[in-house]
Design a protein around this motif. Structure first.
Motif: not given
Length: 447
Positions: A343, A205-206, A340, A283, A320, A348
């Protein structure tokens, strides 16, 4: 089945919705509750002083201590961790410095033995000494004189990959010091990410830093905040922050506690809803590498725009392509590095679903105040765990029960339950906890 934390606070929530105060004051009051208390601030300073003293006793007067992270940014919450790093003299013999992380591990073990003593205020929580980890750390808890528990993450070395660890945090603080609304938004988003469990980089996750930078970029894109280039010439030019970084800076915008901020500096709930919708839209419209002749793209807070960035190395199959440029690395080294980079695509996608839900919950000021109040109470419930310094209760053998009409006893088929902490097991949330009833963490689910 209703969540346990909802049962505890359901009566309080119903009472709050029947008050006669205006919805605007309810929202402002909810924002004020995000400001860390003076008791917690004093506890952090006491814990910092105790760690600093232990560092000097362990490594001598040449050792230095550096504060970085959210407490340096001024965007910390109640109960945030205290991020510290130690600069110690390089050993002239024995452990070879620079070859691997064995030198840092040896230094951290020496410091840990000094901190954690019988009857002392510190307790060891976790040690990350794996050979493959780039930055080994120790996590200790400090019980302060006021009864507050402060968790400190301590590493060795002021720099990581040629970048001083507090550069980015100083740049962020320079923005938050001039824009109270942005600070309120950062705290609200970080609280939401914490309660939703979408703020851990090691879970794909972020991180909290990524969420902070996304909020800053959102306001930069809207034209309410200038890009970081005007203040990037000297990130150490902050009057309220010491040059050596060994002490905590004062709290930002303390007048918000008394409600003295003018209306133009207060955060409307609509701006917070717009941020979550912006994350989803950004996104969804993210340029794919196959569709772009330039290659990869990234969000740059220094340029205040989407810029071409070097092709990132693909370490995971589900990695990601979302890229948030580290402003500290850009300023200090002139390089575009992705904060990030951990990620993952499935995580995401889960984040984007939660962002849509958060935006829907922020429909009106009254709904927003209730939403933020639920997050605040849930965070308080998550913090309620066994106090530091209290040993776990001993667990005896599992009880035996007798079959009806027989003289023999039968041990229960399931494992005996152990006393669980207030922290939710992240492996259970993924459906991958194989410890069952013997797991030390909570197996509660939140919706």
């Amino acid at each position: 089945m209703q969540n346990p934390w909802r049962k505890v606070f359901l009566k309080e929530e119903l009472a709050s919705t029947t008050t006669t105060t205006t919805t605007t004051s309810q929202w402002d009051s909810a924002l004020v509750k995000l400001v860390p208390s003076a008791k917690f601030e004093a506890a952090c300073r006491e814990a910092l002083s105790a760690v600093h003293l232990a560092v000097l006793e362990t490594f001598g007067s040449e050792a230095q201590l550096l504060v970085f992270g959210s407490l340096l940014q001024g965007a910390h919450l109640e109960g945030s961790d205290l991020d510290l790093c130690v600069s110690v003299p390089v050993p002239s013999q024995g452990v070879e410095a620079g070859a691997d992380n064995s030198w840092q591990v040896a230094s951290l073990k020496r410091l840990l033995s000094r901190l954690v003593t019988p009857g002392g205020p510190f307790q060891s929580i976790e040690s990350r000494f794996w050979k493959t980890i780039k930055v080994p750390i120790i996590i200790v808890g400090c019980r302060t004189s006021s009864g507050e528990d402060v968790e400190a993450d301590i590493s060795v070395g002021f720099e990581c990959d040629g970048l001083r660890k507090d550069v980015t945090d100083r740049l962020v603080r320079g923005v938050l010091a001039r824009h109270p609304r942005v600070l309120q938004a950062v705290r609200a988003v970080k609280l939401w990410a914490k309660c939703e469990g979408v703020n851990k980089a090691y879970d794909g996750f972020p991180s909290s830093l990524v969420w902070t930078l996304l909020v800053l970029y959102f306001f930069i894109e809207r034209g309410e905040v200038a890009s970081l280039s005007p203040i990037s010439k000297d990130p150490f030019d902050l009057e309220e922050v010491s040059e050596d970084g060994s002490s905590l800076p004062p709290a930002l915008h303390s007048s918000h506690l008394e409600g003295d901020l003018p209306p133009e500096q207060q955060l409307p709930s609509a701006d917070l809803a717009d941020f979550f919708l912006w994350v989803v839209a950004t996104a969804s419209s993210w340029p794919r590498d196959t569709e772009s002749a330039i290659g990869s793209w990234g969000l740059s807070l220094v340029d205040g725009a989407l810029i071409p960035v070097p092709e990132p190395s693909k370490k995971y199959a589900d990695q990601c392509t979302f890229f948030v440029e580290d402003p500290g690395a850009r300023v200090a080294k002139g390089l575009s590095e992705n904060v990030a980079r951990s990620l993952k695509a499935p995580s995401w996608a889960n984040v984007l679903l939660k962002c849509r839900g958060a935006a829907a919950a922020l429909g009106s000021e009254a709904q927003a105040a209730a939403w933020l109040g639920r997050l605040t109470r849930k965070a308080a419930w998550m913090k309620a765990k066994p106090k530091l310094g209290q040993p776990p209760q001993p667990v005896g053998p599992p009880p035996k029960r007798a079959w009806p009409g027989s003289g023999r006893a039968e041990a229960p088929s399931q494992q005996a339950k152990r006393p669980r902490t207030g922290e939710v097991c992240r492996w259970f949330l993924k459906g991958q906890c194989w410890s069952g009833n013997s797991c030390k963490m909570s197996h509660a689910q939140y919706v």
